[in-house]
Enzyme design. Structure first.
Site, PDB file in Angstrom:
ATOM      1  NE  ARG A 103      -3.189   1.306   2.890  1.00  0.00           N
ATOM      2  CZ  ARG A 103      -4.910   1.958   2.247  1.00  0.00           C
ATOM      3  NH1 ARG A 103      -5.515   1.650   0.958  1.00  0.00           N
ATOM      4  NH2 ARG A 103      -5.552   3.307   2.307  1.00  0.00           N
ATOM      5  CB  THR A 378     -10.983  -0.258  -4.124  1.00  0.00           C
ATOM      6  OG1 THR A 378     -10.778   0.675  -4.200  1.00  0.00           O
ATOM      7  CG2 THR A 378      -9.591  -1.597  -3.655  1.00  0.00           C
ATOM      8  CB  THR A 396      -7.391   0.812  -4.066  1.00  0.00           C
ATOM      9  OG1 THR A 396      -8.465   2.126  -4.212  1.00  0.00           O
ATOM     10  CG2 THR A 396      -6.215   1.242  -2.837  1.00  0.00           C
ATOM     11  CG  LEU A 397      -6.134   4.226  -9.083  1.00  0.00           C
ATOM     12  CD1 LEU A 397      -5.819   4.586 -10.595  1.00  0.00           C
ATOM     13  CD2 LEU A 397      -3.986   4.919  -8.952  1.00  0.00           C
ATOM     14  CD  GLU A 417      -5.122   4.396  -0.875  1.00  0.00           C
ATOM     15  OE1 GLU A 417      -6.508   4.501  -0.585  1.00  0.00           O
ATOM     16  OE2 GLU A 417      -4.473   4.276  -2.404  1.00  0.00           O
ATOM     17  CG  ASP A 420      -8.686   5.356   2.918  1.00  0.00           C
ATOM     18  OD1 ASP A 420      -9.134   6.163   1.844  1.00  0.00           O
ATOM     19  OD2 ASP A 420      -7.482   4.539   2.093  1.00  0.00           O
ATOM     20  CB  SER A 450     -12.339  -0.931   4.180  1.00  0.00           C
ATOM     21  OG  SER A 450     -12.202   0.046   4.982  1.00  0.00           O
ATOM     22  N   GLY A 471     -15.374   0.752  -1.137  1.00  0.00           N
ATOM     23  CA  GLY A 471     -14.131   1.918  -0.161  1.00  0.00           C
ATOM     24  C   GLY A 471     -14.898   0.539   1.395  1.00  0.00           C
TER      25      GLY A 471
HETATM   26  N1  GLY Z   1      -9.053   3.237   0.057  1.00  0.00           N
HETATM   27  C1  GLY Z   1      -9.688   2.280  -0.071  1.00  0.00           C
HETATM   28  C2  GLY Z   1      -9.300   1.273   1.125  1.00  0.00           C
HETATM   29  O1  GLY Z   1      -8.065   1.041   1.176  1.00  0.00           O
HETATM   30  O2  GLY Z   1      -9.365   0.840   1.631  1.00  0.00           O
END
Ligand code: GLY
Length: 581
Positions: A103, A378, A396-397, A417, A420, A450, A471
């Site tokens: 990530r 995502t 994901t972006l 990101e 988040d 998540s 999300g």
């Molecule tokens: N950006 C979505 C997640 O990482 O939960």
């Protein structure tokens, strides 16, 4: 009022409830895809084909996962990426499990208050649009580590299909056009992004037209030739850093040079005899799915029935308590002492059950801890190979097309990101998540996620591979697919397609998809004190991608003779495909 719920909560709950005969309720779903040797389920049909080709050519599930990851960066640019990050959960044929965290990390120059004005108010859009929203990307490092450590194929073999799709282009189908729609307006504002994703006349692409991504093909070729250095130490990092500096961002070359993938122990729990392996912090996904499952294990959901007021009440209350923990206690494990063992403890789940009234909705604000969103875009894919190696990837972006910017010359869409993180404790993010200090911004820190790539086994054998975008709803979407298979006897396609509900502590609302609950169920829930509503902002709740092993449903498995691999892509979105061989 004496409910079936009150009768059962006084039972000891390890009853063999899943043996209660169950009938399949959602025959309107199409049949899952069936195959004997391997299965790939992803959000774009060409990417699924890339994965199947890798498996057919002798690659294992990790090889296929790497090739699919690069292919999605080309054919599913709304979320597939090399400019974002994600998680990979792996279960090898010998039962060993592991987890790769690739990530995004916060840039070295980031600060806790970087999205606040001088009055400490959040500046709208700063964590979502443009270069200040971008975290240091991890996907390329993640795919390379996965390939080197657990794959069998050469880099160029796994990048080849993505390079060809970018260089020669691919024909757009309706599902692609649908997924592009959300981004067109934003992408038009960034000249480099508009030059790729809009036609020369500024109009969006149409079905049957071909999307060519020459710069992205060159970036991917660089990775193929020189590995991660080409992205993190070479021309790509230089171009991204320059664009960031030119446009008010804070990314520095050092951010890229220092990026490291973490290999972590996945979160593990057991639900009614099934072994769940999922994402640990910096994801909240695995911990919170397990916490909710531990609470729900105390209720005979199979007996109470899918969509009944009692089942939904139990689910909502379990979600309410678990999301308080998610939003207040969890964060990047290098920065925060995550109370994972407490949250996974069955005794803690029992304490929560004891606080849940069978008759009345809880009140979220009464659970406010002291001191105290995501876009929907995502993507998740699930893969299993002939030997039984299973891989679940969610990457994901963050928002649809991330920060909406492409560094000129790279073809790489960059993530947003940073949203988040907790920009300000107590203020909701893009997904309406109200979070605390544990997830505050700090240099090199990873924002809480998540994403929940999950693999389930039974009696030492792979049983289910599952995950979804969505999300803050990723957790409940993944959870509900699991409950629908294990408790409600649905086949994997039905389990994924069945209408969903969601509660995330705050706002104190039970969100439902249209038709998820009957009018009389809604009435019972509202009499109990729940506020139930359809969320008009969410037209599509995720796009789950799952595989069930040994049959399409539990009863199929018990009868014997079901197909070995049964794949299902969510019917909610039309570009994906479950493909096997
Ligand atoms: N950006 C979505 C997640 O990482 O939960």
């Amino acid at each position: 009022m004496q409910t079936r719920f009150t009768t059962v909560v006084s039972f000891t709950v390890s009853l063999a409830l899943s043996t209660i005969p169950i009938t399949t309720a959602f025959a309107a779903s199409p049949e899952p895809a069936k195959a004997e040797h391997g299965m790939v389920v992803s959000a774009q049909h060409l990417a699924s084909q890339v994965g199947v080709d890798v498996l057919k050519n002798g690659g294992n599930a990790v090889d296929a996962a790497v090739a699919v990851g690069y292919a999605l960066a080309v054919v599913y640019p709304t979320a597939g990426n090399v400019g974002g990050g994600g998680f990979m959960t792996i279960r090898l044929k010998d039962g060993k499990t592991t987890f790769l965290d690739f990530r995004e990390r916060a840039p070295l120059a980031s600060t806790k208050t970087m999205y606040l004005d001088d009055k400490s108010n959040i500046v709208k859009g700063l964590s979502l649009d443009g270069y200040l929203a971008v975290g240091v990307p991890g996907s390329v490092a993640g795919f390379e580590l996965a390939r080197e450590k657990y794959g069998t194929k050469k880099r160029e073999e796994l990048l080849g299909p993505a390079i060809r799709l970018a260089r020669d282009g691919f024909e757009l189908v309706q599902g692609d056009i649908n997924s592009f729609k959300a981004g067109n307006k934003r992408l038009a504002k960034d000249p480099a992004a508009a030059a790729i994703f809009l036609k020369p006349d500024g109009k969006p692409y149409a079905v049957g037209e071909t999307l060519v991504q020459t710069d992205l093909a060159a970036t991917l070729s660089g990775i193929s030739d020189k590995g991660t250095d080409s992205f993190y130490k070479g021309a790509t990092a230089d171009a991204i850093v320059k664009a960031s500096q030119d446009k008010g961002g804070i990314l520095a070359k050092q951010d890229f040079e220092q990026y490291k993938v973490r290999e972590l122990e996945p979160v593990k729990c057991n639900y009614r005899g099934y072994d769940i392996v999922s994402s640990p912090p910096p994801s909240s996904g695995g911990v919170i799915i397990c916490e909710i499952l531990n609470v729900l294990e105390g209720y005979p959901l199979s007996y109470l029935g899918y969509g009944s007021a009692e089942t939904v009440h139990a689910m909502v209350e379990a979600m309410r308590y678990a999301y308080v923990d998610r939003n207040s206690a969890l964060g990047d494990p290098d920065f925060v002492d995550n109370p994972v063992s407490k949250l996974l403890d069955k005794a803690y789940a029992k304490e929560i059950r004891e606080k849940i009234s069978p008759f009345k909705a809880g009140v979220s604000k009464e659970l406010m801890p002291k001191g105290l969103g995501e876009s929907h875009e995502t993507t998740h894919y699930s893969i299993i190979d002939d030997e039984g190696n299973a891989v679940a990837v969610t990457y994901t972006l963050n928002g649809s097309f991330g920060a909406g910017v492409v560094a000129p010359g790279t073809g790489v869409l960059l993530n947003n990101e940073m949203d988040d993180f907790t920009s300000k404790p107590g203020v909701p993010n893009l997904y309406g998540l109200v979070q605390g200090e544990a997830n505050a911004i700090a240099p090199k820190k990873t924002p809480l996620s998540s994403m929940s790539p999950t693999i389930i086994s039974k009696d030492g054998k792979p049983f289910m591979v599952i995950g979804s975008p969505g999300g803050s709803r990723i957790i409940t979407i993944t959870l509900e697919a699991i409950l629908n298979v294990i408790d409600h006897g649905m086949n994997i396609q039905e389990a994924i397609d069945a209408p969903r509900i969601h509660h995330q502590w705050l706002p104190d609302k039970v969100y439902m998809e249209p038709y998820a609950l009957s009018a009389d169920t809604r009435k019972v829930l509202s009499d109990m004190g729940h506020t139930v509503q359809i969320d008009k902002d969410w037209s599509i709740w995720g796009q789950a991608a799952g595989i069930l092993v040994g049959g399409a449903s539990l009863s199929d498995i018990e009868r014997g003779g079901g197909a070995r691999y049964n794949g299902a892509i969510d019917s909610r979105a039309s570009s994906g495909e479950a493909k096997g061989y």
